[in-house]
Design a protein around this motif. Structure first.
Motif, PDB file in Angstrom:
ATOM      1  N   GLN A 145       0.827  -1.203   0.000  1.00 12.81           N
ATOM      2  CA  GLN A 145       0.000   0.000   0.000  1.00 12.81           C
ATOM      3  C   GLN A 145       0.863   1.255   0.000  1.00 12.81           C
ATOM      4  O   GLN A 145       0.605   2.205  -0.754  1.00 12.81           O
ATOM      5  CB  GLN A 145      -0.910  -0.004   1.225  1.00 12.81           C
ATOM      6  N   LYS A 205       2.559   1.603  -3.367  1.00 16.42           N
ATOM      7  CA  LYS A 205       1.586   2.027  -4.372  1.00 16.42           C
ATOM      8  C   LYS A 205       1.307   3.512  -4.279  1.00 16.42           C
ATOM      9  O   LYS A 205       1.176   4.216  -5.281  1.00 16.42           O
ATOM     10  CB  LYS A 205       0.291   1.230  -4.197  1.00 16.42           C
ATOM     11  N   ALA A 206       1.201   4.020  -3.020  1.00 21.81           N
ATOM     12  CA  ALA A 206       0.965   5.449  -2.859  1.00 21.81           C
ATOM     13  C   ALA A 206       2.155   6.257  -3.340  1.00 21.81           C
ATOM     14  O   ALA A 206       2.003   7.300  -3.969  1.00 21.81           O
ATOM     15  CB  ALA A 206       0.679   5.764  -1.385  1.00 21.81           C
ATOM     16  N   THR A 253       2.521   7.005  -7.172  1.00 26.10           N
ATOM     17  CA  THR A 253       1.675   8.045  -7.766  1.00 26.10           C
ATOM     18  C   THR A 253       2.243   9.443  -7.548  1.00 26.10           C
ATOM     19  O   THR A 253       1.621  10.420  -7.918  1.00 26.10           O
ATOM     20  CB  THR A 253       0.265   7.995  -7.166  1.00 26.10           C
ATOM     21  N   GLN A 262      -7.873   2.300   2.772  1.00 25.99           N
ATOM     22  CA  GLN A 262      -7.672   1.670   1.470  1.00 25.99           C
ATOM     23  C   GLN A 262      -6.545   2.310   0.672  1.00 25.99           C
ATOM     24  O   GLN A 262      -5.806   1.607  -0.032  1.00 25.99           O
ATOM     25  CB  GLN A 262      -8.979   1.734   0.664  1.00 25.99           C
ATOM     26  N   HIS A 263      -6.376   3.625   0.761  1.00 27.31           N
ATOM     27  CA  HIS A 263      -5.450   4.324  -0.129  1.00 27.31           C
ATOM     28  C   HIS A 263      -4.316   5.058   0.590  1.00 27.31           C
ATOM     29  O   HIS A 263      -3.458   5.631  -0.091  1.00 27.31           O
ATOM     30  CB  HIS A 263      -6.221   5.349  -0.981  1.00 27.31           C
ATOM     31  N   ASP A 323      -3.231  10.563  -6.501  1.00 32.54           N
ATOM     32  CA  ASP A 323      -4.491  10.035  -5.975  1.00 32.54           C
ATOM     33  C   ASP A 323      -5.184  11.010  -5.037  1.00 32.54           C
ATOM     34  O   ASP A 323      -6.380  10.879  -4.776  1.00 32.54           O
ATOM     35  CB  ASP A 323      -4.240   8.719  -5.229  1.00 32.54           C
ATOM     36  N   LEU A 352     -11.127   7.677  -8.091  1.00 34.58           N
ATOM     37  CA  LEU A 352     -11.141   6.483  -7.241  1.00 34.58           C
ATOM     38  C   LEU A 352     -12.560   6.219  -6.748  1.00 34.58           C
ATOM     39  O   LEU A 352     -13.267   7.150  -6.348  1.00 34.58           O
ATOM     40  CB  LEU A 352     -10.202   6.666  -6.055  1.00 34.58           C
TER      41      LEU A 352
END
Length: 574
Positions: A339, A342-343, A346, A389-390, A535, A544
């Motif tokens: 996670q 992934k952040a 971006t 989640q993000h 994001d 999203l």
């Protein structure tokens, strides 16, 4: 009342000028059985007590006693306290003084103890007696570490007279104050702490609890820069029964830490101390670790130079064409690292995440007010879902833990997570200013009403606990990075309580990037650039599914809050 004084003369003779009146005396004299809680005291006005026999006595005003003092009496029971109350009569109206009434009541409780003292009927005190100290009988069986109110009342009490009593609030001694710290398991904490640092290693030594308390394990917590380091301590009592030393690992150099150490017991008192971890000198470490002689290093360097020259000569003679293909290398990561990675992918600017970040995601407790509209509560729930989640964060929300709260109890659940969470985010709204009271359930549909009201009351109480904790941390100079305050777009800055203005404040969803930076310790700005996470921008956020749902919920809550304000204004106009 005259018969009461007659009985005193019969029992004490001419020497009984100031005597304690018991419940048996009252029953024998006036045929009245007072309530057990009031002892021998009768909570009636003067005219009902004395006026029927002598109406003139109620016309005289007697001032309240002075210098009311509370003294503790030593007793053998280690679980309770005993006090004696002393006072001086007032100079004003002392000639008409007929006695005193001493009332003791526990604050927040209904238990009352009362003692009644009366003078001889024919006795009239001179003005010089205003310096005489009078004392009550002992009040035994008081709970330790509790607050009480004692009231000394001058008798008789005239009708419509307010200055006839003197009240004093006091606290009984704690277990450690009465019996000593070594005899109280709940109040015990390490008193002797020593810190020693050698290079990057920090060693802490503390005194162990005495064997009679049966404390077998301890723990320590250290806070700095939004990060929390927890250490479980299990001493080896066969080696040392009085002190224990352990290494404080995972601490960053050149950092001030606020640490706590305590026994691993429920509601144990924590000892707070500060630790400054000195920076590690890399040059000194290298010079200590690399110590071969120069005679051995020089031939190796020469050999390496010759090999490099030979390779360069061979490459210059023959240059084959190299076909470079772009490879996409993805590291093997754990779920939390996935996670966070992934952040970071971006981000438009390259940002280096802290190397010493914990292997588990930070725990974020979200608290809010239940006294706003349901649309506001839905916005809070969707915000928690988006962050989990993000934003690579473990969110703790009461709406997701109803079963645990039912088993553990609402306030116990909140108190545990307030202590264990790495961060606490308070969603501020107008509902925080609502003065709630514990509900009085209706007989109809009692289960449903009790659940809803109890959760609302516990949620607001938890916010109040957090506000008080922030105030105490600020007063003691501790790190406040654990606490955060936020408002949605439909709320105002005035909705943030005064205590929460001391911590970081965010407006959601505009400040999601700053919130991410706070949770993970990632700098938003660096020389020549800044961090931008796609994001969390307005364009990327709405793409999203979780972001779009949160955006829609905030819009609906904004309309619902405006409608609620409009209805409130219309009611006030009526």
């Amino acid at each position: 009342m005259q018969s009461i004084f007659w009985n005193l003369d019969a029992e004490g003779g001419s020497g009984c000028e100031y005597c304690r009146i018991t419940r048996e005396h009252v029953k024998e004299a006036v045929g009245f059985t007072s309530m057990k809680e009031f002892g021998s005291c009768i909570p009636w006005p003067c005219f009902d007590l004395l006026g029927k026999q002598d109406p003139k006595i109620c016309q005289h005003y007697v001032q309240a006693p002075n210098d009311v003092m509370v003294e503790f009496v030593q007793e053998s029971d280690p679980k309770s306290d005993t006090i004696v109350v002393s006072w001086k009569p007032s100079y004003y109206g002392i000639a008409f003084l007929r006695g005193f009434q001493v009332i003791l009541q526990a604050l927040g409780g209904s238990n009352i103890a009362c003692q009644l003292f009366l003078f001889h009927r024919k006795l009239s005190l001179p003005a010089s007696h205003s310096e005489m100290v009078y004392m009550s009988d002992p009040f035994p069986g008081l709970f330790l570490d509790s607050k009480y109110a004692v009231t000394v009342m001058a008798l008789p009490v005239p009708e419509e007279w307010e200055h006839f009593y003197h009240s004093k609030i006091f606290s009984t001694r704690s277990c450690s104050e009465k019996n000593g710290l070594e005899q109280c398991k709940k109040d015990w904490y390490p008193t002797n702490i020593g810190i020693k640092q050698e290079g990057p290693t920090v060693t802490l030594t503390f005194n162990l609890a005495p064997p009679n308390l049966d404390i077998r394990s301890y723990f320590s917590l250290c806070y700095a820069n939004g990060m929390t380091t927890y250490t479980d301590i299990k001493p080896n009592f066969t080696q040392n029964k009085t002190h224990h030393s352990f290494q404080m690992n995972d601490l960053q150099g050149d950092t001030n830490y606020t640490c706590q150490i305590a026994a691993n017991e429920v509601d144990a008192v924590r000892k707070t101390f500060n630790v400054y971890v000195m920076p590690v000198q890399k040059e000194d470490a290298m010079s200590r670790s690399v110590a071969p002689s120069l005679v051995l290093i020089l031939p190796l360097c020469l050999t390496a130079v010759v090999i490099i020259l030979v390779l360069l000569a061979a490459l210059t003679k023959k240059r084959p064409q190299l076909h470079i293909s772009k490879l996409s290398i993805e590291p093997v990561l754990t779920s939390y690292e996935e996670q966070l990675y992934k952040a970071s992918r971006t981000m438009e600017e390259v940002a280096f995440l802290p190397r010493d970040r914990p292997l588990t995601p930070p725990r974020l407790l979200i608290c809010y007010s239940c006294h706003d509209c349901p649309a506001h509560i839905r916005s809070v729930m969707l915000l928690g879902a988006f962050i989990q989640q993000h934003m690579a964060t473990q969110v703790i929300l009461d709406m997701w833990e109803t079963l645990s709260m039912a088993v553990e109890g609402n306030m116990a659940w909140y108190c545990r997570h307030i202590q264990e969470s790495d961060f606490i985010l308070v969603i501020c709204s107008k509902g925080l200013s609502y003065k709630s009271e514990p509900p009085e359930p209706d007989d109809s549909n009692i289960e449903e009403e009790l659940d809803f009201e109890s959760n609302a009351f516990s949620s607001d109480t938890a916010v109040q606990l957090i506000r008080e904790e922030v105030g105490r941390a600020k007063a003691k100079g501790r790190d406040l990075s654990k606490y955060m305050a936020a408002i949605f777009e439909y709320s105002e800055e005035e909705d943030i309580p005064n205590e929460m203005r001391l911590v970081s404040q965010y407006r959601l969803t505009t400040d999601l990037e700053v919130l991410f930076s706070h949770l993970h310790g990632v700098a938003l700005h660096r020389p020549g650039g800044y961090l931008k996470i796609n994001d969390f921008t307005e364009e990327g956020f709405s793409k999203l599914p979780a972001g779009a749902a949160l955006q829609q919920a905030i819009y609906e809550a904004k309309i619902a809050m405006r409608a609620k304000d409009q209805r409130t204004m219309e009611k006030e106009d009526l």
